[in-house]
Design an enzyme around this catalytic site. Structure first.
Site, PDB file in Angstrom:
ATOM      1  N   GLY A  52     -20.411-117.003 -19.309  1.00  0.00           N
ATOM      2  CA  GLY A  52     -20.982-115.940 -18.485  1.00  0.00           C
ATOM      3  C   GLY A  52     -22.501-115.928 -18.402  1.00  0.00           C
ATOM      4  O   GLY A  52     -23.065-115.595 -17.364  1.00  0.00           O
ATOM      5  N   ASP A 108     -24.255-112.116 -20.654  1.00  0.00           N
ATOM      6  CA  ASP A 108     -24.192-111.577 -19.299  1.00  0.00           C
ATOM      7  C   ASP A 108     -24.042-110.060 -19.325  1.00  0.00           C
ATOM      8  O   ASP A 108     -24.736-109.337 -18.617  1.00  0.00           O
ATOM      9  CB  ASP A 108     -23.054-112.230 -18.496  1.00  0.00           C
ATOM     10  CG  ASP A 108     -21.706-112.221 -19.225  1.00  0.00           C
ATOM     11  OD1 ASP A 108     -21.622-111.707 -20.367  1.00  0.00           O
ATOM     12  OD2 ASP A 108     -20.723-112.735 -18.654  1.00  0.00           O
ATOM     13  N   ASP A 111     -20.334-104.733 -23.089  1.00  0.00           N
ATOM     14  CA  ASP A 111     -19.242-103.860 -22.661  1.00  0.00           C
ATOM     15  C   ASP A 111     -18.780-103.023 -23.853  1.00  0.00           C
ATOM     16  O   ASP A 111     -19.400-102.019 -24.189  1.00  0.00           O
ATOM     17  CB  ASP A 111     -18.140-104.752 -22.073  1.00  0.00           C
ATOM     18  CG  ASP A 111     -16.983-103.973 -21.471  1.00  0.00           C
ATOM     19  OD1 ASP A 111     -17.204-102.859 -20.987  1.00  0.00           O
ATOM     20  OD2 ASP A 111     -15.849-104.501 -21.482  1.00  0.00           O
ATOM     21  N   LYS A 139     -22.767-101.863 -19.745  1.00  0.00           N
ATOM     22  CA  LYS A 139     -21.831-100.788 -19.377  1.00  0.00           C
ATOM     23  C   LYS A 139     -21.787 -99.830 -20.559  1.00  0.00           C
ATOM     24  O   LYS A 139     -20.870 -99.891 -21.378  1.00  0.00           O
ATOM     25  CB  LYS A 139     -20.420-101.373 -19.184  1.00  0.00           C
ATOM     26  CG  LYS A 139     -20.155-102.030 -17.863  1.00  0.00           C
ATOM     27  CD  LYS A 139     -18.637-102.246 -17.738  1.00  0.00           C
ATOM     28  CE  LYS A 139     -18.296-103.466 -16.937  1.00  0.00           C
ATOM     29  NZ  LYS A 139     -16.880-103.835 -17.034  1.00  0.00           N
ATOM     30  N   PHE A 160     -15.375-103.246 -12.951  1.00  0.00           N
ATOM     31  CA  PHE A 160     -15.295-104.667 -13.282  1.00  0.00           C
ATOM     32  C   PHE A 160     -16.082-105.456 -12.242  1.00  0.00           C
ATOM     33  O   PHE A 160     -15.782-105.407 -11.052  1.00  0.00           O
ATOM     34  CB  PHE A 160     -13.849-105.154 -13.359  1.00  0.00           C
ATOM     35  CG  PHE A 160     -13.765-106.472 -14.072  1.00  0.00           C
ATOM     36  CD1 PHE A 160     -13.730-106.520 -15.458  1.00  0.00           C
ATOM     37  CD2 PHE A 160     -13.785-107.662 -13.359  1.00  0.00           C
ATOM     38  CE1 PHE A 160     -13.704-107.741 -16.134  1.00  0.00           C
ATOM     39  CE2 PHE A 160     -13.753-108.887 -14.029  1.00  0.00           C
ATOM     40  CZ  PHE A 160     -13.711-108.924 -15.410  1.00  0.00           C
ATOM     41  N   VAL A 161     -17.108-106.162 -12.719  1.00  0.00           N
ATOM     42  CA  VAL A 161     -18.011-106.853 -11.794  1.00  0.00           C
ATOM     43  C   VAL A 161     -17.922-108.369 -11.950  1.00  0.00           C
ATOM     44  O   VAL A 161     -17.602-108.874 -13.028  1.00  0.00           O
ATOM     45  CB  VAL A 161     -19.476-106.383 -11.991  1.00  0.00           C
ATOM     46  CG1 VAL A 161     -19.628-104.929 -11.575  1.00  0.00           C
ATOM     47  CG2 VAL A 161     -19.939-106.584 -13.433  1.00  0.00           C
ATOM     48  N   ASP A 167     -17.207-113.614 -14.410  1.00  0.00           N
ATOM     49  CA  ASP A 167     -15.974-114.117 -13.788  1.00  0.00           C
ATOM     50  C   ASP A 167     -14.830-113.132 -13.880  1.00  0.00           C
ATOM     51  O   ASP A 167     -14.854-112.168 -14.656  1.00  0.00           O
ATOM     52  CB  ASP A 167     -15.526-115.398 -14.496  1.00  0.00           C
ATOM     53  CG  ASP A 167     -14.934-115.099 -15.888  1.00  0.00           C
ATOM     54  OD1 ASP A 167     -15.596-114.383 -16.666  1.00  0.00           O
ATOM     55  OD2 ASP A 167     -13.801-115.540 -16.170  1.00  0.00           O
ATOM     56  N   ARG A 173     -17.931-116.980 -10.516  1.00  0.00           N
ATOM     57  CA  ARG A 173     -19.198-117.118 -11.261  1.00  0.00           C
ATOM     58  C   ARG A 173     -20.341-117.549 -10.353  1.00  0.00           C
ATOM     59  O   ARG A 173     -21.498-117.278 -10.639  1.00  0.00           O
ATOM     60  CB  ARG A 173     -19.042-118.164 -12.381  1.00  0.00           C
ATOM     61  CG  ARG A 173     -18.091-117.739 -13.500  1.00  0.00           C
ATOM     62  CD  ARG A 173     -18.316-118.619 -14.717  1.00  0.00           C
ATOM     63  NE  ARG A 173     -17.238-118.566 -15.687  1.00  0.00           N
ATOM     64  CZ  ARG A 173     -17.141-117.668 -16.664  1.00  0.00           C
ATOM     65  NH1 ARG A 173     -18.039-116.724 -16.774  1.00  0.00           N
ATOM     66  NH2 ARG A 173     -16.128-117.716 -17.503  1.00  0.00           N
TER      67      ARG A 173
END
Ligand code: IMP
Ligand code: MG
Length: 188
Positions: A52, A108, A111, A139, A160-161, A167, A173
């Site tokens: 990521g 990346d 979370d 997040k 969810f991005v 990905d 990606r």
């Protein structure tokens, strides 16, 4: 009259563009300036979390002229779904020595916090001179373990991005912007 200003076009599998290519580029530049303030001319060792963080790391590192060492590690936490499946697993570990070095972990997205808290503990155990964490996205509302990054590109809502390295089931990606994946596409 023709205009050169590009509007951000959402991928058909995304419900909207959350961050445009231009927004990302500007923010990465300013993160580079923050790194210069932190490290001055010193060398630092970047530990990028594959896959990521690859695009973000590549762009971020080109914003600084410091001597930089780069190591990439791989941690699995998601499989092919959108929910973390418990304890993150280190699949491919460090190859560089870290003891006595200034270490910057780059990821990346932060979370639940599980991945970065596990990795930070592991790296701290290797006695670096300093340890900092830089994430493109945060997040905050999803945290399950307390963890704060030292540098954050953007705080984002609980969606969810995908894109710019992020990905779903290894896809998307290569999108140049970051978009919110349609719920209908969040199935393996
Ligand atoms: P954490 O351990 O829950 O903080 O997991 C962080 C990892 O989960 C990130 O490095 C991503 O690989 C993945 N992840 C979390 N949220 C998203 C998202 O919205 N899109 C894509 N990947 C995500
Ligand atoms: Mg990741």
């Amino acid at each position: 009259m023709a205009t050169s200003k590009k509007t951000a076009v959402s991928h058909p599998d995304c419900e909207c563009v959350l961050l445009t290519e231009a927004q990302i580029r500007r923010r990465v530049k300013s993160l580079g300036r923050q790194l210069k303030k932190i490290y001055g001319q010193d060398e630092f060792t970047v530990v990028a979390i594959m896959n990521g963080a690859i695009l973000f790391t590549a762009d971020l590192l080109r914003q600084v002229d410091n001597p930089v060492r780069l190591d990439c590690i791989r941690i699995s936490s998601y499989g092919s779904g959108t929910e973390s499946h418990g304890v993150p697993k280190l699949i491919h570990g460090l190859t560089l020595d870290i003891a006595g070095r200034h270490v910057l972990i780059v990821d990346d997205i932060l979370d639940t916090g599980k991945t970065l808290s596990l990795l930070s503990d592991m790296i701290r155990g290797l006695r670096p001179a300093s340890l900092r964490v830089c994430v493109l996205l945060d997040k905050k509302g999803r945290r399950q373990v307390p963890f704060e990054a030292d540098l954050v590109g953007f705080e984002i809502p609980d969606k969810f991005v995908v894109g710019y390295g992020l990905d779903f089931a290894e896809r998307y990606r290569n999108l140049t912007n970051i978009g919110v994946l349609k719920p209908a596409r969040q199935k393996p």
